[in-house]
Scaffold this active site. Structure first.
Site, PDB file in Angstrom:
ATOM      1  N   TYR A   1       0.827  -1.342   0.043  1.00 54.43           N
ATOM      2  CA  TYR A   1      -0.083  -0.090   0.073  1.00 54.43           C
ATOM      3  C   TYR A   1       0.842   1.142   0.053  1.00 54.43           C
ATOM      4  O   TYR A   1       0.840   2.044  -0.942  1.00 54.43           O
ATOM      5  CB  TYR A   1      -1.004  -0.065   1.186  1.00 54.43           C
ATOM      6  CG  TYR A   1      -1.842   1.500   1.287  1.00 54.43           C
ATOM      7  CD1 TYR A   1      -3.040   1.039   0.785  1.00 54.43           C
ATOM      8  CD2 TYR A   1      -1.571   2.205   2.125  1.00 54.43           C
ATOM      9  CE1 TYR A   1      -3.884   2.221   0.558  1.00 54.43           C
ATOM     10  CE2 TYR A   1      -2.360   3.188   2.357  1.00 54.43           C
ATOM     11  CZ  TYR A   1      -3.600   3.387   1.319  1.00 54.43           C
ATOM     12  OH  TYR A   1      -4.445   4.327   1.770  1.00 54.43           O
TER      13      TYR A   1
ATOM     14  N   LYS B   1       1.181   4.217  -2.906  1.00 58.61           N
ATOM     15  CA  LYS B   1       0.927   5.504  -2.655  1.00 58.61           C
ATOM     16  C   LYS B   1       1.973   6.598  -2.892  1.00 58.61           C
ATOM     17  O   LYS B   1       2.044   7.657  -3.529  1.00 58.61           O
ATOM     18  CB  LYS B   1       0.322   5.766  -1.293  1.00 58.61           C
ATOM     19  CG  LYS B   1      -0.960   5.214  -1.165  1.00 58.61           C
ATOM     20  CD  LYS B   1      -2.013   5.829  -2.071  1.00 58.61           C
ATOM     21  CE  LYS B   1      -3.434   5.447  -1.594  1.00 58.61           C
ATOM     22  NZ  LYS B   1      -4.348   5.876  -2.455  1.00 58.61           N
TER      23      LYS B   1
END
Length: 257
Positions: free
Chosen positions: A162, A166
């Site tokens: 994750y 990002k």
């Protein structure tokens, strides 16, 4: 004063597409853009939540439509890109809150975990932005708005893939800002702190952890989807025309504490 503020923030006559717009930060932003006057297309996987969101936006006096789509494959992303222009035409504003948050222990991350996360969280914003920005530039106005994460800037609580995705979004934002500079198209990111949304529902079951995260902020509470309304309207509107390649932290001071 009203005319002055409209010149800075009004989205009347603009069209917006918001992925993941039926829940969480996405719904908060879709509500804000529609309230500021943009004809707003809500993209999500679930028809029921889309319909509920669209009804709420129209009941509040906005123009809104929904598109059911799945950003987990390249074909799904391309299908969304074409379906989302059907209700109101080509967009002036693209917001990319849609995301997935797969967090196994890092040694157990699979190639499928990697592919799924990078596809939804980074590839979809890239492909959608590429599809729409050419038209935005030709019309002389465009706003690409991404939703990043604290974990694009620092690793903590198991950032995993994750955090990687990002970080890619932040770099994509800078590349887009450079690529479309001077055309009237800008690209920026909003960086949340911990926000109470369905994406992190599992973590919210731990009340002690929620309280600890709130204590890490300067404001003293965790974020809510509506906290992003004003920042989103600013980045989408005419008043932000000289802001691009920028990460705006909407995190209660968490990142500075």
């Amino acid at each position: 004063m009203h005319d002055y503020l409209s010149g800075l923030f009004s989205l009347e006559g603009r069209t917006a597409i918001v992925t993941g717009g039926s829940s969480g930060i996405g719904r908060g932003i879709a509500t804000a853009l529609a309230g500021a006057g943009a004809a707003t297309v809500v993209v999500a996987r679930g028809a029921e939540r889309i319909d509920k969101t669209v009804r709420a936006l129209t009941a509040a006096g906005g123009r809104a439509a929904g598109v059911v789509g799945d950003l987990r494959t390249r074909a799904g992303i391309r299908a969304v890109a074409e379906a989302a222009v059907e209700p109101f035409g080509e967009p002036d504003i693209l917001v990319n809150p849609a995301g997935i948050n797969i967090r196994p222990p890092f040694a157990e991350v699979t190639e499928d975990d990697w592919d799924a996360t990078l596809t939804v969280n980074a590839l979809a914003p890239f492909l959608l932005g590429q599809r729409y920005a050419t038209g935005m530039a030709a019309r002389g106005y465009g706003r690409l708005i991404h939703i990043s994460s604290q974990q694009a800037h620092r690793a903590f609580v198991g950032s995993g893939v994750y955090g990687v995705s990002k970080g890619a979004v932040e770099s994509l934002m800078r590349s887009e800002g450079e690529a479309w500079g001077g055309t009237g198209v800008t690209s920026n990111t909003l960086v949340p702190g911990f926000v109470l949304t369905p994406l992190n529902a599992r973590l919210q079951e731990d009340e002690a952890q929620i309280a600890a995260l709130a204590a890490r902020t300067m404001i003293g509470r965790n974020g809510l989807p509506e906290d992003f309304a004003a920042a989103a309207v600013f980045l989408a509107g005419p008043g932000s025309g000289y802001v691009t390649g920028h990460s705006l932290f909407v995190d209660g001071g968490l990142s500075a504490h």
